[in-house]
Motif scaffolding. Structure first.
Motif, PDB file in Angstrom:
ATOM      1  N   GLY A   1       0.783  -1.142   0.077  1.00  0.00           N
ATOM      2  CA  GLY A   1      -0.161  -0.045  -0.090  1.00  0.00           C
ATOM      3  C   GLY A   1       0.892   1.302  -0.016  1.00  0.00           C
ATOM      4  N   GLN A   2       0.207   2.363   0.353  1.00  0.00           N
ATOM      5  CA  GLN A   2       0.837   3.579   0.515  1.00  0.00           C
ATOM      6  C   GLN A   2       1.681   3.613   1.469  1.00  0.00           C
ATOM      7  N   ARG A   3       2.583   4.959   1.765  1.00  0.00           N
ATOM      8  CA  ARG A   3       3.376   4.936   2.819  1.00  0.00           C
ATOM      9  C   ARG A   3       2.829   5.211   4.165  1.00  0.00           C
ATOM     10  N   ARG A   4       1.822   5.893   4.018  1.00  0.00           N
ATOM     11  CA  ARG A   4       0.917   5.961   5.290  1.00  0.00           C
ATOM     12  C   ARG A   4       0.383   4.892   5.922  1.00  0.00           C
ATOM     13  N   ASP A   5       0.160   3.736   4.930  1.00  0.00           N
ATOM     14  CA  ASP A   5      -0.304   2.288   5.484  1.00  0.00           C
ATOM     15  C   ASP A   5       0.571   1.390   6.140  1.00  0.00           C
TER      16      ASP A   5
ATOM     17  N   GLN B   1      12.393  -1.660   1.344  1.00  0.00           N
ATOM     18  CA  GLN B   1      11.767  -0.423   1.416  1.00  0.00           C
ATOM     19  C   GLN B   1      12.254   0.440   2.706  1.00  0.00           C
ATOM     20  N   VAL B   2      12.632  -0.412   3.637  1.00  0.00           N
ATOM     21  CA  VAL B   2      13.402   0.271   4.697  1.00  0.00           C
ATOM     22  C   VAL B   2      14.390   1.240   4.475  1.00  0.00           C
TER      23      VAL B   2
END
Length: 415
Positions: free
Chosen positions: A38-42, A90-91
């Motif tokens: 999903g998105q970064r906020r998720d 992603q980290v």
């Protein structure tokens, strides 16, 4: 030490006694190892912070300031059965966006020419989008480089009392676990103004680094820095030669003793003569080393004296611009001290008056008479004079205002 064992031990020490780490089927391990969707906020914020913190702590324990991306994503945190954290790419991208991670390929080499450095800076400014981290990249941990730089400054401050220090490139590299870490740290420190790369001579060049031992920026490299680097390099070479002579002298002495005990007098005599030659060479080397150390110390003293002299010149120039002399400054400061001391004595006397005992006007007058007597006894040099009515005499307010204007006009810099 096998590299895999080192990583495993470091990760084990940082993870601690968490039971989920050794259980591939545990829900906690799978939740931390799965990729973010999903998105970064998720994204799960606690999991993101967990991997950021764990990655830096493992690198710190390994005393590494950089590491290949493929080792970080595939080897450091691999579990039995080939299970690896799918969220690590992603980290890493998130840490790179926050400035915690830099790519070594994007750093500017300070040993390259000035034109090359300028072209690299312009090209980096022109590129609006960044490519993602690949497995071939070398990751540089910026916070760990800054920690190591602070530790180096503390170590060098024990033997240097100046604000900067010039060391050879070999000495600088010795503070890091490998040359890759040292080079990456040098790139970051020079780019941030905490270090400067310099070369002492063109033929058979001597590389060195000028480091800041405080929070200030490193000044530009001067001719004196090049001379200091040459002397420091000579000092290191003499120290190495002295260590070699010490070892050879000790070996010759032992062989002479062994030959004498075995009855080989000729061999013992030969080793004794050899040890004498080494001893003479060692004495000459020691004298040269002491002389070089003395010259380096004199240069440091001269540099510090120059800074003090420059600060004094700035102060003298400021006083000349404001038409103020040293004597006038001392007089004004003395007057201010006397006024402050007198005011403190008056305040102390007023505080000692028992106000609760003052009931009427007669008591007030009596208290004022007592106060006047105390002040005359405690401050005999202060004389009460009758007010003068001369028109040309300045009032106390005008005197204080004039004194304040004179002092505020003085612009002195701290030495």
């Amino acid at each position: 030490m096998v590299p895999g064992e080192g990583w495993e031990a470091a990760v084990r020490a940082e993870v601690g006694a968490a039971g989920w780490w050794d259980d591939p089927d545990s829900a906690d391990l799978r939740a931390r190892f799965k990729a973010f969707t999903g998105q970064r906020r998720d994204w799960p914020h606690p999991t993101l912070l967990f991997w950021k913190d764990l990655l830096l702590r493992v690198a710190r324990r390994l005393r590494r300031c950089s590491a290949p991306a493929h080792l970080v994503t595939s080897a450091w945190f691999a579990r039995p059965g080939g299970l690896t954290p799918l969220c690590l790419p992603q980290v890493l991208e998130e840490m790179r966006a926050d400035g915690d991670i830099l790519l070594k390929s994007e750093l500017i080499d300070p040993s390259a020419g000035s034109l090359y450095q300028l072209v690299r800076r312009v090209s980096q400014m022109a590129i609006s989008s960044r490519r993602p981290v690949s497995q071939e990249d070398i990751l540089v941990f910026k916070s760990l480089v800054e920690e190591r730089a602070a530790d180096i400054a503390r170590q060098l401050s024990d033997s240097h009392w100046t604000s900067t220090c010039v060391v050879t490139i070999s000495r600088f590299n010795s503070f890091f676990c490998n040359q890759e870490d040292a080079h990456a740290a040098l790139c970051i420190l020079t780019q941030s103004g905490k270090a400067r790369y310099l070369v002492a001579r063109k033929q058979d060049p001597i590389e060195g680094v000028k480091l800041a031992l405080n929070s200030a920026q490193v000044p530009a490299v001067s001719k004196l820095d090049h001379d200091t680097l040459h002397l420091v390099w000579t000092e290191e070479r003499l120290q190495q030669q002295l260590d070699v002579l010490d070892r050879r002298w000790e070996i010759s002495r032992r062989r002479a003793l062994a030959s004498f005990k075995s009855g080989d007098k000729q061999g013992a005599y030969r080793y004794v003569r050899q040890s004498k030659v080494f001893s003479q060479s060692r004495n000459r080397c020691t004298q040269l080393l002491e002389r070089v150390e003395e010259v380096i110390s004199l240069i440091a003293i001269a540099e510090s004296t120059k800074k003090v002299y420059e600060a004094m010149q700035i102060g003298i120039q400021a006083m000349k611009e404001n038409n103020v002399s040293i004597e006038e400054v001392n007089v004004h400061l003395k007057e201010v001290d006397e006024l402050v001391a007198a005011q403190r004595e008056v305040d102390a006397a007023l505080e000692s008056v028992p106000l609760h005992s003052i009931d009427d006007e007669g008591d007030i007058e009596e208290e004022f008479r007592k106060l006047e007597t105390e002040l005359q006894d405690e401050i005999p040099h202060i004389q009460v004079q009758e007010p003068m009515s001369h028109s040309n005499e300045e009032s106390p307010d005008e005197v204080v205002e004039s004194l304040s204007n004179n002092l505020s006009g003085i612009k002195l810099e701290a030495i």
